[in-house]
Design a protein around this motif. Structure first.
Motif, mmCIF file in Angstrom:
data_model
loop_
_atom_site.group_PDB
_atom_site.id
_atom_site.type_symbol
_atom_site.label_atom_id
_atom_site.label_comp_id
_atom_site.label_asym_id
_atom_site.label_seq_id
_atom_site.Cartn_x
_atom_site.Cartn_y
_atom_site.Cartn_z
ATOM 1 N N UNK A 51 65.343 -13.217 27.750
ATOM 2 C CA UNK A 51 64.060 -13.923 27.818
ATOM 3 C C UNK A 51 64.218 -15.287 28.464
ATOM 4 N N UNK A 52 65.346 -15.946 28.227
ATOM 5 C CA UNK A 52 65.596 -17.242 28.844
ATOM 6 C C UNK A 52 65.927 -17.106 30.323
ATOM 7 N N UNK A 53 66.529 -15.967 30.704
ATOM 8 C CA UNK A 53 66.915 -15.755 32.096
ATOM 9 C C UNK A 53 65.705 -15.549 32.986
ATOM 10 N N UNK A 54 64.868 -14.587 32.640
ATOM 11 C CA UNK A 54 63.664 -14.284 33.415
ATOM 12 C C UNK A 54 62.476 -14.252 32.449
ATOM 13 N N UNK A 55 61.821 -15.379 32.230
ATOM 14 C CA UNK A 55 60.751 -15.425 31.236
ATOM 15 C C UNK A 55 59.475 -14.693 31.638
ATOM 16 N N UNK A 56 59.398 -14.214 32.883
ATOM 17 C CA UNK A 56 58.218 -13.476 33.361
ATOM 18 C C UNK A 56 56.949 -14.311 33.224
ATOM 19 N N UNK A 57 57.101 -15.593 33.389
ATOM 20 C CA UNK A 57 55.955 -16.487 33.376
ATOM 21 C C UNK A 57 55.942 -17.231 34.690
ATOM 22 N N UNK A 58 54.761 -17.449 35.229
ATOM 23 C CA UNK A 58 54.660 -18.132 36.518
ATOM 24 C C UNK A 58 53.298 -18.785 36.653
ATOM 25 N N UNK A 59 53.186 -19.617 37.666
ATOM 26 C CA UNK A 59 51.921 -20.258 38.003
ATOM 27 C C UNK A 59 51.534 -19.908 39.431
ATOM 28 N N UNK A 60 50.256 -19.838 39.647
ATOM 29 C CA UNK A 60 49.704 -19.653 40.987
ATOM 30 C C UNK A 60 48.921 -20.907 41.343
ATOM 31 N N UNK A 61 49.200 -21.467 42.508
ATOM 32 C CA UNK A 61 48.379 -22.549 43.036
ATOM 33 C C UNK A 61 47.478 -21.947 44.110
ATOM 34 N N UNK A 62 46.227 -21.758 43.771
ATOM 35 C CA UNK A 62 45.239 -21.209 44.708
ATOM 36 C C UNK A 62 44.576 -22.382 45.412
ATOM 37 N N UNK A 63 44.872 -22.536 46.683
ATOM 38 C CA UNK A 63 44.552 -23.779 47.381
ATOM 39 C C UNK A 63 43.727 -23.542 48.640
ATOM 40 N N UNK A 64 42.624 -24.268 48.729
ATOM 41 C CA UNK A 64 41.825 -24.313 49.950
ATOM 42 C C UNK A 64 41.193 -25.693 50.032
ATOM 43 N N UNK A 65 40.531 -25.986 51.128
ATOM 44 C CA UNK A 65 39.873 -27.290 51.245
ATOM 45 C C UNK A 65 38.742 -27.425 50.233
#
Length: 367
Positions: free
Chosen positions: A125-139
């Motif tokens: 679980x510490x190696x690959x926590x399978x958690x992430x963020x997406x930055x959805x970016x436009x003007x």
């Protein structure tokens, strides 16, 4: 939302040092869907009965058995506890304490009873926590979206992050069309720099990957002003303005897989380089001594290894037979000692190891 509480490295080290007359480690398959947890509770109840029978057979004092039973049933009978879960549950209990962790990883059911906790699944679980963020970016729109494994995603409120370029630049953004493309790119860089500044406190707390969803030229401009090491190399080139959070997660999930594979590939290359410098070992005895004396920089271990034995205070290994009750997982102990001296430890499947060995260590200095 997937409810996850993964232990920190410091917490893992604490758990690895726990010794007791009865350490019960339970790993349980669960579900983020409440209606699917009935089977998990039944299995947990069965594990409780089995654990109590094992400690009884080992001659544990009856008063200690009662304390252990109380700790375990305090979890099973807590209805509010079973309201929110992820894909796996870890329950680590002694007659004196109990800790629970909800994990995004899908781990098989397992019960282990000994004088120390069985912690290798937590390493995964510490190696690959399978958690992430997406930055959805436009003007016209900026969104930060958090997701775990296959659970629904959620938009995160980030203090001081501009919701669009106009918010970042004020009235000046309205006049960009009078200054041409070059000046407009300057404005975009100012916009992305403010986004980066707002995100720094978020990512100072953890190292979850950040995946960018945007279009050119904004994507390249964001990367040029980015200061976060969390940003993945791949970009999903798409206009995210009309995509919901769940749609974005579906689109970026292949990029997450690529990200983890790229990490493992880079590690294999690093092992090959360090091997030429005599700074790699796959030998358990060498690794045990190196971990004991703080000589390991990075340790890659086989999650499925079952080699048991003991390691003394000088790092010397005694390989034990199945009949030896004092034995424990050698890789677990080596990992614990390596983490305690600042090493990075990754638990992976056997096919992801550089050469199929159960253990690969990069040392801080040559053998």
């Amino acid at each position: 939302m997937l409810h996850v509480d993964i232990p920190s490295r410091e917490e893992y080290s604490y758990l690895a040092d726990v010794r007791s007359d009865a350490c019960v480690s339970i790993y349980l398959q669960t579900s983020p869907l409440h209606q699917q947890l009935a089977a998990s509770k039944i299995q947990f109840g069965n594990f409780i009965k089995e654990a109590l029978q094992q400690v009884t057979d080992r001659g544990l004092d009856k008063r200690r058995i009662v304390l252990l039973e109380e700790e375990l049933y305090s979890v099973l009978e807590d209805e509010s506890f079973w309201d929110l879960h992820a894909h796996s549950l870890a329950v680590l209990v002694t007659p004196d304490s109990i800790r629970t962790y909800r994990l995004a990883n899908q781990l098989p059911n397992r019960l282990d009873v000994g004088d120390r906790f069985y912690l290798k699944p937590l390493l995964r679980a510490l190696t690959f926590p399978h958690s992430a963020y997406i930055l959805a970016l436009s003007e016209n729109q900026t969104r930060l979206i958090e997701f775990f494994a296959d659970a629904p995603a959620e938009e995160v409120t980030v203090p001081d992050m501009p919701a669009r370029m106009r918010d970042a630049m004020g009235d000046a953004a309205l006049n960009d069309h009078h200054h041409g493309a070059v000046h407009h790119k300057v404005r975009l860089a100012q916009y992305t720099r403010k986004i980066d500044q707002a995100l720094r406190p978020v990512f100072a707390r953890h190292d979850y990957p950040l995946i960018l969803v945007s279009t050119e030229p904004l994507a390249s401009i964001y990367r040029s002003t980015n200061s976060l090491s969390n940003l993945t190399e791949e970009t999903l080139f798409s206009n995210a303005e009309h995509l919901g959070a769940s749609e974005l997660v579906t689109l970026v999930r292949p990029l997450m897989d690529n990200y983890y594979q790229a990490q493992l590939k880079a590690l294999k290359s690093r092992f090959e380089t360090r091997a030429g410098e005599r700074r790699v070992t796959q030998d358990f005895s060498d690794a045990a001594r190196a971990a004991t004396f703080g000589a390991i920089d990075l340790l890659l271990i086989n999650l499925d290894s079952t080699l048991n034995g003991t390691i003394d205070e000088n790092g010397s290994i005694t390989f034990s037979g199945n009949e030896d009750e004092a034995q424990y997982g050698l890789i677990d102990e080596i990992a614990k000692r390596a983490i305690a001296t600042g090493a990075r430890v990754l638990a992976v499947r056997s096919e992801d190891l550089p050469s199929g060995a159960d253990l690969n260590a990069i040392l801080r200095y040559p053998l």
